[in-house]
Design an enzyme around this catalytic site. Structure first.
Site, PDB file in Angstrom:
ATOM      1  N   THR A   7      23.927 -81.919   7.390  1.00 17.63           N
ATOM      2  CA  THR A   7      23.418 -80.869   6.514  1.00 17.63           C
ATOM      3  C   THR A   7      22.110 -80.301   7.017  1.00 17.63           C
ATOM      4  O   THR A   7      21.418 -80.925   7.820  1.00 17.63           O
ATOM      5  CB  THR A   7      23.220 -81.377   5.077  1.00 17.63           C
ATOM      6  OG1 THR A   7      23.168 -80.266   4.218  1.00 17.63           O
ATOM      7  CG2 THR A   7      21.971 -82.202   4.926  1.00 17.63           C
ATOM      8  N   LYS A  40      25.344 -77.687  -1.519  1.00 14.07           N
ATOM      9  CA  LYS A  40      24.241 -78.642  -1.530  1.00 14.07           C
ATOM     10  C   LYS A  40      22.964 -78.066  -2.121  1.00 14.07           C
ATOM     11  O   LYS A  40      21.940 -78.738  -2.164  1.00 14.07           O
ATOM     12  CB  LYS A  40      23.974 -79.113  -0.107  1.00 14.07           C
ATOM     13  CG  LYS A  40      25.191 -79.726   0.556  1.00 14.07           C
ATOM     14  CD  LYS A  40      24.958 -79.915   2.023  1.00 14.07           C
ATOM     15  CE  LYS A  40      26.255 -80.185   2.740  1.00 14.07           C
ATOM     16  NZ  LYS A  40      26.094 -80.140   4.181  1.00 14.07           N
ATOM     17  N   GLY A  52      17.931 -78.788  -3.583  1.00 12.05           N
ATOM     18  CA  GLY A  52      18.848 -78.963  -2.467  1.00 12.05           C
ATOM     19  C   GLY A  52      18.723 -80.374  -1.930  1.00 12.05           C
ATOM     20  O   GLY A  52      17.645 -80.967  -1.973  1.00 12.05           O
ATOM     21  N   SER A 131      19.648 -82.820   9.321  1.00  6.34           N
ATOM     22  CA  SER A 131      19.732 -82.907  10.780  1.00  6.34           C
ATOM     23  C   SER A 131      19.330 -81.613  11.476  1.00  6.34           C
ATOM     24  O   SER A 131      18.812 -81.650  12.586  1.00  6.34           O
ATOM     25  CB  SER A 131      21.134 -83.332  11.206  1.00  6.34           C
ATOM     26  OG  SER A 131      22.083 -82.433  10.682  1.00  6.34           O
TER      27      SER A 131
END
Length: 180
Positions: A7, A40, A52, A131
C-alpha cells in the site's frame, strides 16, 4: 517501525485544502496481488475526518473502529482522539500486536498515529506511509513546493500516488482520493 507492504497512503494540506490518497493493491506475501480495488482511505465522523491505513487489513479495520469511537467520545477532536488511540494501542497487550499505521486529518490537522505511541504532526503539511510512502512523499513535497496556485490538494495527492505507483511494486494506479 517495520515498513508495511502492499500500500501507499499520502496526505497533504495545501492552500486551505486537505486531501488524502491511497492505492487499491492488496499483496499476499511478496509475490501475489490478491486485490486491485481495496479502499484504504475513508471519511469518518460525518465526513469531517479522513483516515488512511497501511498494514494488515483486519488490523486496520480494528484501528478504524477504535479511532472512530474516540472521535465520537471526544466530539471530533482529532488530536485528542489520536493521542487516546495511540495510548490504548500501545498499552493493550492484544492491540500492541496490530500491524498497521494510520494517517488521520481534518481541516486543521494532519497526524500520523502508530502502535508504538507516536502521534506526529508534520512540519510541512505532508505525510505518507506504506511501501511506496517515501516515493509519494518526495513527489508530493516537490509538487507542493512548485505548484503555487496551479494545483489543488486533491491534484497533488493524486499525482503523488501515481508517481509512487510507477516506482513501487506494492502500489497500483487504482487510486482513491478523499478531500475536505
Amino acid at each position: 517501525m517495520d515498513q508495511f507492504h502492499a500500500t501507499t497512503i499520502f496526505a497533504v494540506q495545501h492552500k486551505g485544502q486537505s486531501a488524502m490518497s491511497g492505492d487499491g493493491q492488496v499483496t499476499f506475501g511478496n509475490a501475489v496481488v490478491m486485490k486491485h480495488t481495496a479502499r484504504k482511505v475513508r471519511k469518518l465522523f460525518n465526513g469531517q475526518v479522513i483516515a488512511g491505513f497501511a498494514g494488515s487489513v483486519a488490523d486496520a479495520f480494528t484501528l478504524f473502529e477504535m479511532f472512530e469511537g474516540k472521535l465520537q467520545e471526544y466530539n471530533g477532536n482529532l488530536q485528542r482522539a489520536s493521542v487516546e488511540v495511540a495510548k490504548q494501542w500501545r498499552s493493550d497487550k492484544v492491540l500492541r500486536r496490530l500491524e498497521a499505521m494510520l494517517i488521520v486529518m481534518d481541516q486543521q490537522g494532519l497526524l500520523l498515529v502508530s502502535g508504538t505511541g507516536e502521534v506526529i504532526e508534520p512540519d510541512d503539511g505532508i505525510l505518507a506511509i506504506g511501501s511506496g510512502g517515501n516515493y509519494a512523499l518526495s513527489a508530493g513535497r516537490a509538487l507542493k513546493t512548485h505548484a503555487g496556485d496551479t494545483m489543488t490538494a486533491k491534484e497533488i495527492a493524486d499525482a503523488a500516488l501515481h508517481v509512487a505507483a510507477d516506482i513501487c511494486v506494492y502500489t497500483n494506479t487504482n487510486i482513491v482520493v478523499e478531500e475536505l
